[in-house]
Design an enzyme around this catalytic site. Structure first.
Site, short mmCIF file in Angstrom:
data_model
loop_
_atom_site.label_atom_id
_atom_site.label_comp_id
_atom_site.label_asym_id
_atom_site.label_seq_id
_atom_site.Cartn_x
_atom_site.Cartn_y
_atom_site.Cartn_z
N LYS A 77 -10.83 -7.58 5.33
CA LYS A 77 -9.89 -6.53 5.59
C LYS A 77 -10.36 -5.44 6.49
O LYS A 77 -11.55 -5.11 6.36
CB LYS A 77 -9.48 -5.86 4.09
CG LYS A 77 -8.47 -4.92 4.08
CD LYS A 77 -8.22 -4.20 2.50
CE LYS A 77 -7.52 -3.47 2.39
NZ LYS A 77 -7.13 -2.73 1.10
N SER A 152 -2.45 -3.30 -0.58
CA SER A 152 -2.48 -2.94 0.60
C SER A 152 -3.25 -4.22 1.23
O SER A 152 -3.30 -4.02 2.71
CB SER A 152 -3.52 -1.88 0.89
OG SER A 152 -4.73 -1.89 0.23
N SER A 176 -4.79 -3.58 -5.03
CA SER A 176 -4.46 -3.82 -3.48
C SER A 176 -5.28 -5.32 -3.32
O SER A 176 -4.92 -6.04 -2.34
CB SER A 176 -5.07 -3.03 -2.63
OG SER A 176 -4.32 -2.17 -2.41
N1 GLN Z 1 -0.67 0.29 -4.25
C1 GLN Z 1 -1.65 1.25 -4.60
C2 GLN Z 1 -1.47 2.45 -3.56
O1 GLN Z 1 -0.82 2.63 -2.71
C3 GLN Z 1 -2.81 0.60 -4.73
C4 GLN Z 1 -3.75 0.60 -3.38
C5 GLN Z 1 -4.87 0.26 -3.48
O2 GLN Z 1 -5.43 -0.45 -4.12
N2 GLN Z 1 -5.72 0.08 -2.24
O3 GLN Z 1 -2.49 3.41 -3.95
#
Ligand code: GLN
Length: 479
Positions: A77, A152, A176
């Protein structure tokens, strides 16, 4: 050919000399280049360094050296540092920035013989649930190009689901890894907080962030975790507990467990009726297999999302203050004074969701509101943690759907941040409490899309969690 699907098969084929690392890497380079135009999951494909790495490995193997991950091709990532390669967190503010060092998690995998194919698109600074917040364009779900791959770590899930590498590293601050895994039919594991070093990961909310694998199989997730976990002097929050041999899964597979089901999760109003029915049917099957299903209560379900957003935005506003236009990457060219360098670089370098969270977090931490929001949020976090620990005294695991719905369409939630935030309702819990949680893919929704079953376990119980998940996957996924 199985070596094209999972890392363990490729490692075995390389070991027996059936195939070389160069051949495995070349196959995935070809697939990644061929498919990326339609998916946009790879921000960079590192052809030269991946082939150079493969050749070096092949020479070592020829000379009899044992490298446990040789043959496994992975992507990382775009928040993980890899020396002399770019890293941008999906943001314009880091455009042109090359990392001077390698993240511990990535280095450990390289040392064990894994091959790094490239870096993967993600929501800007890992803030999002759909990959629509990347400044490099959104990623398509390879199972349905009209739908999001999750976020994400959306590039990380799409790349594996499309067969362009064996597995990937994602990061999970509120879901994420697990949510994109669920949307793309993959296994996604968020380890216990502190199990994997965060050194070399661009931080979003440091007390929540963890690095973990996305893969087709539980075995690959176990292997990756095994080689990247463990204490790191460069991350004071990494645990010095011994790392288990996670790949040795067979001993827990036949055990019978007590599985907790939080009543509130299956009663949640936005839960897709088919996911609900499939979860109940799965619980019946687990009962038939001899497991004990126990209905438990977790009265904090409605508080997890607000608590998560109060605390993570506070941490983000502090973490992201380092991107000032002076030290890293992008700097506005039309600034006259130092203050203008900061404001113009940040105003143009960050995208709208990141700005929204920095502002919210700054408000949460401001002198007049600190106690009302941040301190209160920390108190609720403690309650969530204690209540989860209590539940895990009576149960080996807590099971729930990973997300309330399968992958949604582009644009469906991006105009309404609250509905997007609510899609994290089942995943943020494990980040607030620090427990390990995995998403196991489930096939059989009438839309043809997969979804995920989440299993949350006790601190540092990844071996048990992976062993149970392997047995679970035999009930949920076509084999
Ligand atoms: N969807 C969550 C957010 O927007 C989780 C993001 C993540 O785990 N990096 O914060």
């Amino acid at each position: 050919m199985e070596w094209k699907y999972d890392g363990l098969s490729a490692i075995r084929a390389v070991k027996t000399g059936e195939i070389s690392c160069r051949e495995v890497t070349s196959w995935f380079l070809h697939e990644a280049k061929r498919k990326n135009d339609s998916l946009n999951c790879w921000l960079d494909i590192y052809e030269d360094s991946a082939l150079a790495q493969s050749d070096k490995l092949d020479v070592k193997i020829q000379s009899g050296e044992y490298l446990p991950l040789a043959g496994m091709v992975i992507g990382i990532k775009d928040v993980l540092c890899y020396a002399q390669h770019p890293v941008s967190a999906g943001s314009q503010i880091l455009k042109g920035y090359n990392s001077p060092f390698t993240a511990t998690s990535v280095q450990r995998l390289i040392d064990a013989g894994a091959i790094i194919l490239g870096r993967l698109n993600c929501d800007e600074f890992a803030m999002g649930s759909s990959n629509e917040n990347s400044s490099y364009g959104s990623v398509k779900n390879p199972l349905d190009l009209g739908r999001v791959p999750g976020g994400s770590s959306g590039g990380s899930s799409a790349a594996v689901a499309a067969g362009t590498c064996h597995a990937t590293l994602g990061t999970d601050t509120g879901g994420s890894i697990r949510q994109p895994a669920a949307f793309c039919g993959l296994v996604g594991l968020k380890p216990t907080y502190g199990r994997v070093s965060r050194y070399g990961m661009l931080a979003y909310a440091s007390s929540f962030d963890q690095i973990g694998p996305l893969s087709h199989t539980i075995e690959d997730a176990a292997l990756i975790l095994q080689y990247m976990a463990g204490f790191d002097p460069n991350d004071s929050t990494s645990s010095n507990r011994a790392v288990d041999t996670y790949s040795d899964l067979l001993n827990t597979q036949s055990k019978k467990f007590t599985i907790g089901v939080i009543a509130e999760t299956l009663e949640m109003s936005g839960l897709d009726p088919e996911i609900k029915a499939a979860t109940f049917a799965l619980l019946e099957k687990l009962k038939e297999k001899g497991h004990i299903i126990k209905e438990v209560s977790f009265p904090f379900l409605n508080h997890v999302v607000p608590t998560y957003y109060v605390l993570t935005t506070a941490e983000a506003s502090s973490n992201l203050s380092r991107y000032d236009g002076v030290r890293f990457g992008y700097r506005a060219t039309d600034a006259q004074t130092i203050d203008e360098v900061y404001t113009k670089s940040r105003s143009t370098g960050f995208g709208p969701e990141v700005k929204r969270r920095i502002m919210l977090g700054t408000f949460v931490l401001s002198a007049g509101y600190y106690d009302a929001y941040y301190t209160k949020g920390m108190q609720v976090r403690r309650k969530i943690k204690e209540s989860t620990q209590e539940l895990l005294k009576e149960c080996d695991f807590i099971i729930s759907p990973t997300t309330p719905t399968p992958a949604f369409a582009f644009g469906e939630k991006s105009k309404d941040p609250i509905s997007m935030y609510l899609s994290d309702i089942f995943t943020v819990h494990a980040n607030l409490s620090g427990h390990p949680a995995i998403s196991v893919p489930f096939a059989g929704h009438s839309s043809g899309l997969p979804f995920g079953i989440q299993v949350l376990g006790d601190y540092f119980s990844e071996s048990k969690l992976l062993g149970f998940s392997r047995a679970l996957m035999e009930l949920t996924w076509k084999n």
